[in-house]
Design an enzyme around this catalytic site. Structure first.
Site, PDB file in Angstrom:
ATOM      1  N   LYS A 150       0.846  -1.201   0.000  1.00 42.34           N
ATOM      2  CA  LYS A 150       0.000   0.000   0.000  1.00 42.34           C
ATOM      3  C   LYS A 150       0.880   1.248   0.000  1.00 42.34           C
ATOM      4  O   LYS A 150       2.078   1.193   0.254  1.00 42.34           O
ATOM      5  CB  LYS A 150      -0.914  -0.007   1.225  1.00 42.34           C
ATOM      6  CG  LYS A 150      -0.164  -0.018   2.557  1.00 42.34           C
ATOM      7  CD  LYS A 150      -1.108  -0.038   3.737  1.00 42.34           C
ATOM      8  CE  LYS A 150      -0.324  -0.024   5.052  1.00 42.34           C
ATOM      9  NZ  LYS A 150      -1.195   0.085   6.228  1.00 42.34           N
ATOM     10  N   ARG A 167      -9.238   1.111  15.339  1.00 42.29           N
ATOM     11  CA  ARG A 167      -9.222   1.724  14.022  1.00 42.29           C
ATOM     12  C   ARG A 167     -10.340   1.013  13.275  1.00 42.29           C
ATOM     13  O   ARG A 167     -11.422   0.822  13.822  1.00 42.29           O
ATOM     14  CB  ARG A 167      -7.839   1.548  13.381  1.00 42.29           C
ATOM     15  CG  ARG A 167      -7.547   2.514  12.250  1.00 42.29           C
ATOM     16  CD  ARG A 167      -6.084   2.523  11.862  1.00 42.29           C
ATOM     17  NE  ARG A 167      -5.592   1.221  11.439  1.00 42.29           N
ATOM     18  CZ  ARG A 167      -4.362   0.987  10.985  1.00 42.29           C
ATOM     19  NH1 ARG A 167      -3.498   1.975  10.920  1.00 42.29           N
ATOM     20  NH2 ARG A 167      -3.991  -0.217  10.608  1.00 42.29           N
ATOM     21  N   TYR A 207      14.584  32.220   2.496  1.00 39.49           N
ATOM     22  CA  TYR A 207      13.415  33.040   2.781  1.00 39.49           C
ATOM     23  C   TYR A 207      13.478  33.614   4.195  1.00 39.49           C
ATOM     24  O   TYR A 207      13.934  32.968   5.140  1.00 39.49           O
ATOM     25  CB  TYR A 207      12.147  32.205   2.643  1.00 39.49           C
ATOM     26  CG  TYR A 207      11.722  31.967   1.209  1.00 39.49           C
ATOM     27  CD1 TYR A 207      11.423  33.026   0.358  1.00 39.49           C
ATOM     28  CD2 TYR A 207      11.614  30.665   0.716  1.00 39.49           C
ATOM     29  CE1 TYR A 207      11.028  32.792  -0.957  1.00 39.49           C
ATOM     30  CE2 TYR A 207      11.223  30.420  -0.597  1.00 39.49           C
ATOM     31  CZ  TYR A 207      10.933  31.490  -1.420  1.00 39.49           C
ATOM     32  OH  TYR A 207      10.550  31.269  -2.716  1.00 39.49           O
ATOM     33  N   MET A 251      10.385  25.034  -1.685  1.00 37.77           N
ATOM     34  CA  MET A 251       9.550  24.033  -2.353  1.00 37.77           C
ATOM     35  C   MET A 251      10.384  23.060  -3.172  1.00 37.77           C
ATOM     36  O   MET A 251      10.144  21.846  -3.145  1.00 37.77           O
ATOM     37  CB  MET A 251       8.520  24.719  -3.262  1.00 37.77           C
ATOM     38  CG  MET A 251       7.618  23.723  -3.989  1.00 37.77           C
ATOM     39  SD  MET A 251       6.443  24.515  -5.107  1.00 37.77           S
ATOM     40  CE  MET A 251       5.331  25.293  -3.948  1.00 37.77           C
TER      41      MET A 251
END
Length: 836
Positions: free
Chosen positions: A495, A596, A731, A780
């Site tokens: 998964k 869960r 930044y 980013m």
């Protein structure tokens, strides 16, 4: 070519011959794995059991292909009427293989170099062969032949006219080295190194070293690094090993070849060493601790063989980069490309073609093959005819030959073909649009031309990448399998893009290892695997009601975790206009304390009553079939919560027994996750679910040392700047320069999966064997690092996490767990898959 008559082999093996044949065939080819069948003529197949053979199951298949000679423990029932088959009965076919290699080895008096150690065997073997090839005919282990079945096959490669043999030998359990030594009978030994933690099959590091040293029984000379204290002490304390002429290297004054200094510049390493009273330097065109270690072993061996330093230095400055592994990457036009530049020999090509054939994502297979010179004294016409036959027998659709030599043999190939005199002609005349929906094998030496084609084919050229070691996945899978009670099945969790590693590529490997189930989180993940050719049963953890039709179409098996999902399934069955050809297999999830997903105990009586109403009399086909009942352990990796784990186990036993009792057929039970497999053997039941452990993360430090690193995240330095004190970086000017500083800019940011929390000095990256702090905010697409005091250049490799910088350390800095680090890696990061 090695040749023995069947009658001679019967004598060597002390075997019983069962055959309707009266001839005394001459055997020249030995085979232990049906995938690597090269020729049926004069071939003898040894039916081995285990990871390096494909057992008696392959005998009928090989017989149908034309093989007629077999070494077996027992004749398979279906083969007893084959009067033209030749069976040599041996109590132990593995031992029989070694005995035949011993008989062959006795024909030669040339030096035989035996190499062992925890790492470095392949590169050292290839480098030694390269250094000696100018004036000696060298025979060496084929790629991947360090295991007990491979060593005898390596010895079989020895031919009249060879001047020296170089063989590697691996160790996985006690007794391996006695077997390898008997087959190889080395005259010179090289012990590369030893890992810091012993393998689980050994009681201690000392025990493992003792086993490794058994390869050197009878050698005349032994080369090793004296800086490995454990190795040095066990050799010098052993009365028999002390008699062997030792040639040591290391930093200590006592070393025969004393390492004084290493300097790295422009990706090359200059090594200064002292031999006897003289000081020498040489340069190798690669960098890294492993490269230096292998170079020192080579240097020591060349001195032992009486080569002059000037010649050693001249040859070592052109040492090739040895790519031990094949790379699998996404390519243009929905293709995949396998790049393999391992030194050219037929065995290497065989392994690459078999790996190509195992890829199920595309039906079409293309091989781009550079000039592939024959090994030894092979006739070039026969050589290329063998290559053509290999491609045809492994379902290769097309060959593209590059080079003048291979082009002269175009007539040998009966499949679709194109040939070009050089790389430039190929790139000019063959458009990339000519590749579509296929898997491509690029095979040749890693030259500039090879790199041009490799780069042109790649879909992603982004320099930030995640390297995934498929051999490590296999190792980890088999480590956990070794923990299982016989008969217990295994579901491998793939998964979340296989924990960031890549769903299909991992699933394809697991399917080849015949895991019982795969586990995915969503229907979309399961459909993607089915469309890529995965046939293994798949359980969907979080199905949605609107997708039951798609699950049925793609043979996906949903998890039922409450009454609503159960009722949704019943409604779907009622609405179907035509019955399914087989029952819908479902997996019942019970809540045993994690809270869960899972059916709560208060709802279980209603579920069981409704379940019984779906049952049909024996012999009739129901619409729904319960494939398994399971639950999830909440804290199996936490010793402080073991009491809770035992409570979950007791609850699961009680509730799952009720589900089993409600069915009139067997129902599988599974509870153990990765940590549960190791720490709670009584949670194994009928099957286990292997998740994070498969990807190299252990439940504790002891287990971590047994597992291999799977994923390595890398990038490069895009730019280097030197900034004076008073400047700021990033930044909001968050990092202030307080001294003259050298910084590097890396093309990786939070869009790639490197969190902003890793910036402002909190995180660091590994470059040229040093840690460089990340300064300023992570952007980013980029981040900045402090390179002050670290020798570095633009395009140098940077490791975010991997073998040298475990992901667990990075996760700790980020105040999270490795799961999150793995699964946060963006899809835009190029995945590169490696397999030896």
């Amino acid at each position: 070519m090695s040749r023995f008559r069947i009658s001679e082999i019967v004598s060597f093996l002390n075997a019983q011959r069962i055959s309707g044949r009266s001839d005394d065939a001459e055997i020249s080819c030995l085979l232990t794995d049906s995938r690597y069948l090269r020729t049926t003529d004069n071939c003898l197949f040894f039916a081995l059991k285990g990871a390096h053979g494909d057992s008696p199951n392959a005998i009928e298949e090989l017989y149908n292909k034309g093989v007629r000679h077999f070494v077996v423990q027992d004749i398979p029932e279906e083969m007893k009427d084959k009067t033209d088959a030749d069976f040599l009965l041996a109590a132990n076919p593995q031992k029989a293989l070694r005995l035949l290699a011993e008989a062959h080895r006795k024909q030669f008096t040339i030096p035989v170099v035996g190499i062992t150690g925890s790492a470095g065997k392949t590169m050292l073997k290839e480098w030694l062969a390269y250094l000696l090839a100018a004036d000696r005919k060298v025979v060496k282990s084929p790629k991947g032949y360090h295991h007990p079945a491979g060593v005898p096959l390596s010895v079989w490669e020895m031919q009249p006219g060879d001047d020296i043999a170089i063989f590697g030998a691996g160790l996985s359990k006690p007794g391996d080295m006695q077997y390898n030594q008997a087959a190889m009978q080395p005259t010179v030994g090289i012990f590369t190194n030893i890992r810091t933690a012993h393998d689980e099959n050994f009681t201690s590091i000392k025990h493992e070293i003792d086993e490794q040293l058994k390869l050197f029984t009878g050698v005349q000379q032994l080369i090793y690094c004296a800086d490995h204290a454990d190795i040095r002490e066990q050799i010098t304390n052993d009365p028999e090993l002390k008699k062997i002429q030792a040639f040591t290297w290391g930093k200590s004054k006592e070393s025969t070849l004393r390492l004084m200094k290493t300097t790295v510049q422009n990706g090359a390493t200059t090594i200064m060493a002292k031999y006897r009273k003289d000081q020498f330097t040489l340069t190798i065109p690669v960098a890294g601790k492993a490269a230096v270690e292998n170079a020192m072993h080579c240097w020591a061996f060349m001195l032992l063989m009486k080569y002059q330093h000037a010649m050693i230095a001249e040859r070592m400055q052109t040492l090739p980069a040895i790519e031990k592994q094949m790379e699998l990457k996404e390519a243009v036009n929905n293709c995949s490309v396998i790049s393999d530049s391992y030194p050219s020999d037929f065995h290497s090509l065989q392994r690459a073609v078999v790996f190509l054939n195992q890829q199920l994502q595309h039906a079409k297979k293309t091989v781009i093959l550079f000039d592939y010179p024959p090994c030894g004294n092979r006739d070039e016409n026969e050589w290329y005819a063998d290559i053509a036959r290999l491609l045809a027998e492994n379902n290769v659709s097309r060959i593209i030959g590059i080079g003048s030599a291979i082009s002269q043999h175009a007539d040998k190939f009966s499949i679709e073909k194109s040939f070009f005199p050089d790389v430039e002609s190929f790139l000019e005349q063959f458009p990339l649009s000519g590749f579509r929906d296929e898997t491509i094998l690029l095979k040749g030496a890693r030259t500039a031309g090879f790199e041009k084609i490799d780069n042109a084919l790649q879909w992603k050229t982004y320099k930030t990448k995640l390297e995934v070691n498929l051999n490590a996945v296999s190792h980890n899978l088999n480590y956990f399998r070794s923990k299982l009670t016989p008969g217990v099945g295994l579901m491998a969790m793939v998964k979340a893009f296989a924990y960031g590693s890549g769903s299909f590529e991992i699933a394809d490997l697991l399917q080849s290892w015949q895991v019982d189930y795969l586990g995915v989180a969503s229907v979309d993940e399961g459909v993607e695997l089915r469309e890529a050719g995965i046939k293994t049963p798949i359980m969907v953890i979080n199905p949605e009601e609107q997708n039951y039709g798609k699950m049925t179409d793609y043979h996906l098996e949903p998890e039922i975790y409450n009454l609503r999902t159960w009722h949704d399934l019943l409604e779907y069955v009622k609405r179907r206009t035509s019955p399914a050809p087989s029952p819908i297999a479902v997996h019942i999830k019970l809540d045993t304390g994690m809270h869960r997903l899972g059916i709560e105990e208060k709802d279980l009586p209603q579920f069981l009553q409704e379940l019984k109403e779906t049952l049909l009399p024996a012999g009739e086909q129901p619409a729904i079939r319960i494939a398994s009942v399971f639950s999830h352990l909440a804290a199996s990796d936490n010793p402080q919560l073991d009491r809770f784990t035992h409570r979950q186990l007791a609850t699961f036993r009680r509730l799952s027994s009720q589900v089993q009792a409600a069915c009139n057929y067997p129902v599988c039970r599974h509870l153990a996750n990765s940590a549960g497999i190791s720490r709670f053997p009584d949670t194994q039941f009928n099957m286990v679910r292997l998740g994070i452990g498969l990807y190299g993360i252990g439940a504790n430090e002891t287990e971590q040392q047994r597992l291999q690193n799977v994923s390595t995240m890398k990038t490069v330095i895009s730019q280097i700047k030197r900034l004076p004190a008073g400047e700021t970086v990033g930044y909001n000017r968050n990092h202030k320069i307080i001294r003259d500083t050298c910084i590097g800019i890396l093309p990786i940011g939070y869009a790639d999966g490197l969190p902003r929390k890793f910036g402002n000095g909190k995180g660091s990256v590994w470059i040229n064997e040093k840690l460089a702090p990340v300064i300023g905010n992570v952007c980013m697409d980029m981040c900045m690092i402090d390179l002050t005091g670290i020798p570095a250049q633009e395009n140098d490799e940077v490791i975010i996490f991997g073998e040298v910088r475990p992901v667990a350390e990075v996760a700790k800095i980020l105040e999270t767990i490795p799961y999150e680090v793995f699964t946060n890696i963006s899809r835009r990061v190029k995945r590169v898959y490696y397999q030896e």
